[in-house]
Design a protein around this motif. Structure first.
Motif, mmCIF file in Angstrom:
data_model
loop_
_atom_site.group_PDB
_atom_site.id
_atom_site.type_symbol
_atom_site.label_atom_id
_atom_site.label_comp_id
_atom_site.label_asym_id
_atom_site.label_seq_id
_atom_site.Cartn_x
_atom_site.Cartn_y
_atom_site.Cartn_z
ATOM 1 N N MET A 129 47.688 52.362 44.178
ATOM 2 C CA MET A 129 46.371 51.756 44.387
ATOM 3 C C MET A 129 45.656 51.600 43.047
ATOM 4 O O MET A 129 45.758 52.451 42.169
ATOM 5 C CB MET A 129 45.531 52.619 45.335
ATOM 6 C CG MET A 129 44.156 52.034 45.653
ATOM 7 S SD MET A 129 43.175 53.085 46.735
ATOM 8 C CE MET A 129 44.148 52.968 48.252
ATOM 9 N N PHE A 130 44.911 50.493 42.898
ATOM 10 C CA PHE A 130 44.120 50.230 41.709
ATOM 11 C C PHE A 130 42.667 50.595 41.980
ATOM 12 O O PHE A 130 42.097 50.157 42.985
ATOM 13 C CB PHE A 130 44.195 48.752 41.330
ATOM 14 C CG PHE A 130 45.532 48.323 40.800
ATOM 15 C CD1 PHE A 130 45.750 48.211 39.438
ATOM 16 C CD2 PHE A 130 46.573 48.029 41.669
ATOM 17 C CE1 PHE A 130 46.981 47.803 38.949
ATOM 18 C CE2 PHE A 130 47.810 47.631 41.190
ATOM 19 C CZ PHE A 130 48.016 47.524 39.820
ATOM 20 N N LEU A 131 42.065 51.375 41.096
ATOM 21 C CA LEU A 131 40.641 51.669 41.191
ATOM 22 C C LEU A 131 39.898 50.669 40.312
ATOM 23 O O LEU A 131 40.048 50.655 39.082
ATOM 24 C CB LEU A 131 40.344 53.094 40.734
ATOM 25 C CG LEU A 131 38.867 53.503 40.826
ATOM 26 C CD1 LEU A 131 38.417 53.536 42.291
ATOM 27 C CD2 LEU A 131 38.634 54.852 40.161
ATOM 28 N N ILE A 132 39.100 49.826 40.935
ATOM 29 C CA ILE A 132 38.328 48.808 40.231
ATOM 30 C C ILE A 132 36.907 49.343 40.062
ATOM 31 O O ILE A 132 36.275 49.736 41.045
ATOM 32 C CB ILE A 132 38.309 47.481 41.009
ATOM 33 C CG1 ILE A 132 39.726 47.109 41.495
ATOM 34 C CG2 ILE A 132 37.711 46.383 40.155
ATOM 35 C CD1 ILE A 132 40.755 46.935 40.408
ATOM 36 N N TRP A 173 50.761 41.182 40.161
ATOM 37 C CA TRP A 173 52.095 40.929 39.612
ATOM 38 C C TRP A 173 52.657 42.198 38.979
ATOM 39 O O TRP A 173 53.825 42.542 39.197
ATOM 40 C CB TRP A 173 52.035 39.807 38.584
ATOM 41 C CG TRP A 173 53.397 39.291 38.195
ATOM 42 C CD1 TRP A 173 54.041 38.192 38.687
ATOM 43 C CD2 TRP A 173 54.289 39.878 37.214
ATOM 44 N NE1 TRP A 173 55.269 38.064 38.097
ATOM 45 C CE2 TRP A 173 55.453 39.076 37.187
ATOM 46 C CE3 TRP A 173 54.219 40.980 36.388
ATOM 47 C CZ2 TRP A 173 56.539 39.365 36.360
ATOM 48 C CZ3 TRP A 173 55.295 41.280 35.561
ATOM 49 C CH2 TRP A 173 56.440 40.474 35.551
ATOM 50 N N LEU A 174 51.850 42.904 38.223
ATOM 51 C CA LEU A 174 52.310 44.138 37.593
ATOM 52 C C LEU A 174 52.770 45.146 38.637
ATOM 53 O O LEU A 174 53.822 45.784 38.489
ATOM 54 C CB LEU A 174 51.188 44.746 36.754
ATOM 55 C CG LEU A 174 50.856 44.040 35.437
ATOM 56 C CD1 LEU A 174 49.551 44.578 34.871
ATOM 57 C CD2 LEU A 174 51.988 44.204 34.428
ATOM 58 N N ASP A 175 51.990 45.288 39.691
ATOM 59 C CA ASP A 175 52.325 46.248 40.741
ATOM 60 C C ASP A 175 53.646 45.897 41.409
ATOM 61 O O ASP A 175 54.458 46.780 41.720
ATOM 62 C CB ASP A 175 51.195 46.282 41.771
ATOM 63 C CG ASP A 175 51.320 47.459 42.730
ATOM 64 O OD1 ASP A 175 51.822 48.516 42.314
ATOM 65 O OD2 ASP A 175 50.901 47.316 43.894
ATOM 66 N N GLU A 176 53.882 44.629 41.626
ATOM 67 C CA GLU A 176 55.085 44.201 42.335
ATOM 68 C C GLU A 176 56.327 44.158 41.445
ATOM 69 O O GLU A 176 57.440 44.010 41.942
ATOM 70 C CB GLU A 176 54.848 42.827 42.966
ATOM 71 C CG GLU A 176 53.797 42.853 44.059
ATOM 72 C CD GLU A 176 53.549 41.484 44.658
ATOM 73 O OE1 GLU A 176 54.140 40.497 44.163
ATOM 74 O OE2 GLU A 176 52.769 41.405 45.628
ATOM 75 N N HIS A 177 56.142 44.302 40.129
ATOM 76 C CA HIS A 177 57.272 44.223 39.203
ATOM 77 C C HIS A 177 57.377 45.476 38.336
ATOM 78 O O HIS A 177 57.828 45.420 37.185
ATOM 79 C CB HIS A 177 57.150 42.966 38.329
ATOM 80 C CG HIS A 177 57.273 41.686 39.099
ATOM 81 N ND1 HIS A 177 56.211 41.140 39.786
ATOM 82 C CD2 HIS A 177 58.329 40.852 39.300
ATOM 83 C CE1 HIS A 177 56.613 40.023 40.385
ATOM 84 N NE2 HIS A 177 57.874 39.830 40.105
ATOM 85 N N ASN A 178 56.959 46.598 38.915
ATOM 86 C CA ASN A 178 57.088 47.901 38.257
ATOM 87 C C ASN A 178 56.404 47.941 36.895
ATOM 88 O O ASN A 178 56.851 48.644 35.979
ATOM 89 C CB ASN A 178 58.571 48.275 38.097
ATOM 90 C CG ASN A 178 59.296 48.387 39.418
ATOM 91 O OD1 ASN A 178 58.781 48.997 40.363
ATOM 92 N ND2 ASN A 178 60.479 47.789 39.519
#
Length: 315
Positions: free
Chosen positions: A1-4, A263-268
């Protein structure tokens, strides 16, 4: 999860019509704020996000929470500020469709975040994003700085200045706080307009090299219709912007940022190690995906960020 982390407000779009003699102006209020947009934009693209900000207990604050819940954003890090109001940004578009802002924010909940309200982050938070005027308004700026120092050491940290001189006119304040946050960021996404407003040059090469000499591993400079430049410690990559029939550009930068995170999350790549391992081809694919998402937002009015299903040939 990303904390914004950062502001949540209402954008009020003003339209005076074609009759200059008419006294009436039509208004349309839309939940917004750059970090707010990034949080729900990431959720719409299929990512997991949470928002850390001060939220008023007034009617508009309650409405912001309902929007976040509807969009699937985790609300556990929202801080209720009962003595504050919801910030309002009046927005009018210039002839090119670019937004012009006037802010009503002096007692805004989003600028009142205090040290005592800082949460302890659990292991589900893999990355922290900070940006926009929350970087410079006190006490929120100092509070987010403490959060980054305490929680960002072993997490990915991303930064988008999204400069708003209508909120804070002191450019030295912007430069000082941006230097602090940049020293803790792995990725910095910045527009040529922001670079021009603070450093008198929108080209970006010199500033990118300065940031890359520290913790930062990737600097992305967006140039509107003139494309995107990505700077790494090994070189520079220039990519065009996909042409679209633009209605306005409101929310395009936030869409671009949300798509980068997705994109970063889905591509490690959503870690310090993941960013370090990005190849030039990875960066090209990531920026192309972000450009495509931002292009969709430009084809409609206001910050109406796209869902994943709307991105043809999505990665």
């Amino acid at each position: 999860m990303f904390l914004i982390c950062g502001e949540a407000l209402f954008d009020v779009f003003a339209h005076a019509g074609d009759d200059d003699s008419a006294a009436a102006i039509d208004f349309r209020a839309v939940a917004g704020g750059s970090p707010f947009n990034v949080a729900f934009g990431l959720s719409r693209l299929g990512g997991q996000s949470a928002l850390l900000t001060g939220i008023s207990s007034d009617f508009l604050g309650e409405r912001l929470i309902k929007v976040l819940e509807r969009e699937g954003v985790d609300c556990q890090y929202l801080v209720r500020e009962s003595d504050c109001k919801t910030t309002i940004a009046m927005v009018a578009l210039d002839p090119n469709g670019s937004p012009q802002y006037s802010f009503y924010h002096e007692k805004g909940a989003d600028r009142a975040l205090a040290f005592s309200s800082l949460p302890e982050l659990d292991d589900s938070i893999k990355a922290i994003h900070v940006g926009s005027y929350s970087l410079v308004v006190s006490p929120t700026s100092e509070t987010l700085g403490t959060l980054i120092e305490r929680e960002g050491k072993n997490r990915l940290v991303t930064l988008d200045p999204n400069v708003r001189l209508k909120i804070e006119k002191d450019k030295d304040r912007w430069r000082e706080r941006l230097a602090f946050f940049a020293s803790h960021a792995d990725i910095i996404k910045v527009s040529d307009e922001d670079l021009e407003s603070l450093y008198d040059s929108g080209e970006g090469s010199d500033k990118a090299q300065e940031w890359l000499a520290g913790r930062t591993q990737l600097v992305i400079v967006t140039r509107g219709v003139n494309g995107v430049s990505a700077f790494t410690r090994s070189g520079r990559i220039d990519l065009p912007t996909e042409p679209v029939e633009a209605v306005d550009t409101v929310g395009a930068g936030d869409t671009f940022q949300a798509a980068l995170l997705c994109w970063l999350d889905e591509h490690n790549g959503a870690s310090q190690e993941g960013v370090a391992a990005l190849t030039d081809d990875d960066i090209r694919h990531m920026v192309t995906f972000a450009n495509r998402a931002a292009g969709v937002t430009c084809t409609r009015q206001g910050p109406d960020l796209p869902y994943r299903r709307e991105l043809a040939d999505g990665e």
